[in-house]
Enzyme design. Structure first.
Site, PDB file in Angstrom:
ATOM      1  N   HIS A 181       7.418   1.426  -5.585  1.00 26.40           N
ATOM      2  CA  HIS A 181       6.614   2.314  -6.428  1.00 26.40           C
ATOM      3  C   HIS A 181       5.735   3.220  -5.576  1.00 26.40           C
ATOM      4  CE1 HIS A 181       4.292  -1.448  -5.992  1.00 26.40           C
ATOM      5  NE2 HIS A 181       3.186  -0.735  -6.155  1.00 26.40           N
ATOM      6  N   LEU A 182       5.747   4.483  -5.957  1.00 28.29           N
ATOM      7  CA  LEU A 182       4.940   5.515  -5.310  1.00 28.29           C
ATOM      8  C   LEU A 182       3.641   5.661  -6.090  1.00 28.29           C
ATOM      9  CD1 LEU A 182       4.587   8.014  -3.374  1.00 28.29           C
ATOM     10  CD2 LEU A 182       5.670   9.357  -5.196  1.00 28.29           C
ATOM     11  N   ASP A 201      -0.988   3.979 -13.888  1.00 29.16           N
ATOM     12  CA  ASP A 201      -1.355   2.713 -13.271  1.00 29.16           C
ATOM     13  C   ASP A 201      -2.337   1.989 -14.185  1.00 29.16           C
ATOM     14  OD1 ASP A 201      -2.906   0.825 -11.486  1.00 29.16           O
ATOM     15  OD2 ASP A 201      -1.502   1.628 -10.003  1.00 29.16           O
ATOM     16  N   ILE A 202      -2.153   0.690 -14.353  1.00 28.69           N
ATOM     17  CA  ILE A 202      -3.018  -0.092 -15.240  1.00 28.69           C
ATOM     18  C   ILE A 202      -4.442  -0.237 -14.684  1.00 28.69           C
ATOM     19  CG2 ILE A 202      -2.358  -2.352 -14.316  1.00 28.69           C
ATOM     20  CD1 ILE A 202      -2.350  -3.337 -17.270  1.00 28.69           C
TER      21      ILE A 202
END
Length: 160
Positions: A121-122, A52-53
């Site tokens: 998205h998980l 994740d960003i």
């Protein structure tokens, strides 16, 4: 009842990214096509995974279908194998990164309209015990905006 030929399975969710499987405006589709320079930690015909960003925990990964699938509200019972594969992949990524205490992990989805990206998205977050105040709020259990993978699977399995 759905026609078995049209029922999505993990094997049928291929990463060929034909026009109907790729959304040109979707940031996750662009990542999966290699257009963003994001390192994929896992990629197969069914799902892909990347960091994740804006991490909410020391380990924060996103597991996404390899083809464009809408948010969790658009899913049906036929998507259960896909969600299960996403969860399984999240656990494998944690294991590869030496996270073995699954009691201190959170797997979940933001519930629309609280999704910043409409590609399913998980979120895989670990350890939960090290999440900060804002992350505990954003990824809060039993909230209107976040459902665990288990809660989503229960919801999908109860559909007629």
């Amino acid at each position: 009842m759905a026609d078995a030929a049209n029922t999505p399975t993990p094997e049928s969710c291929i990463a060929s990214h034909s026009d109907e499987e790729y959304d040109k405006k979707c940031i996750f589709c662009k990542i999966l096509k290699g257009e963003m320079g994001t390192e994929l930690l896992h990629s197969d015909e069914t799902v892909s995974c990347f960091q994740d960003i804006h991490p909410g925990a020391p380990h924060h990964y996103l597991v996404v279908p390899s083809k464009h699938v809408g948010n969790c509200k658009s899913l049906s019972k036929e998507h259960v194998p896909l969600v299960e594969k996403m969860l399984e992949t999240g656990k494998e990524i944690l294991e590869k990164n030496n996270v073995t205490d699954l009691s201190d992990v959170r797997f979940g989805f933001h519930w629309p309209p609280f999704c910043s990206v409409t590609h399913l998205h998980l979120h895989v977050l670990a350890p939960v015990s090290q999440m900060g105040f804002m992350s505990r709020l954003i990824y809060r259990l039993n909230s209107y905006w976040f459902v665990t993978a288990d809660q989503l699977l229960q919801r999908l399995n109860s559909m007629g």
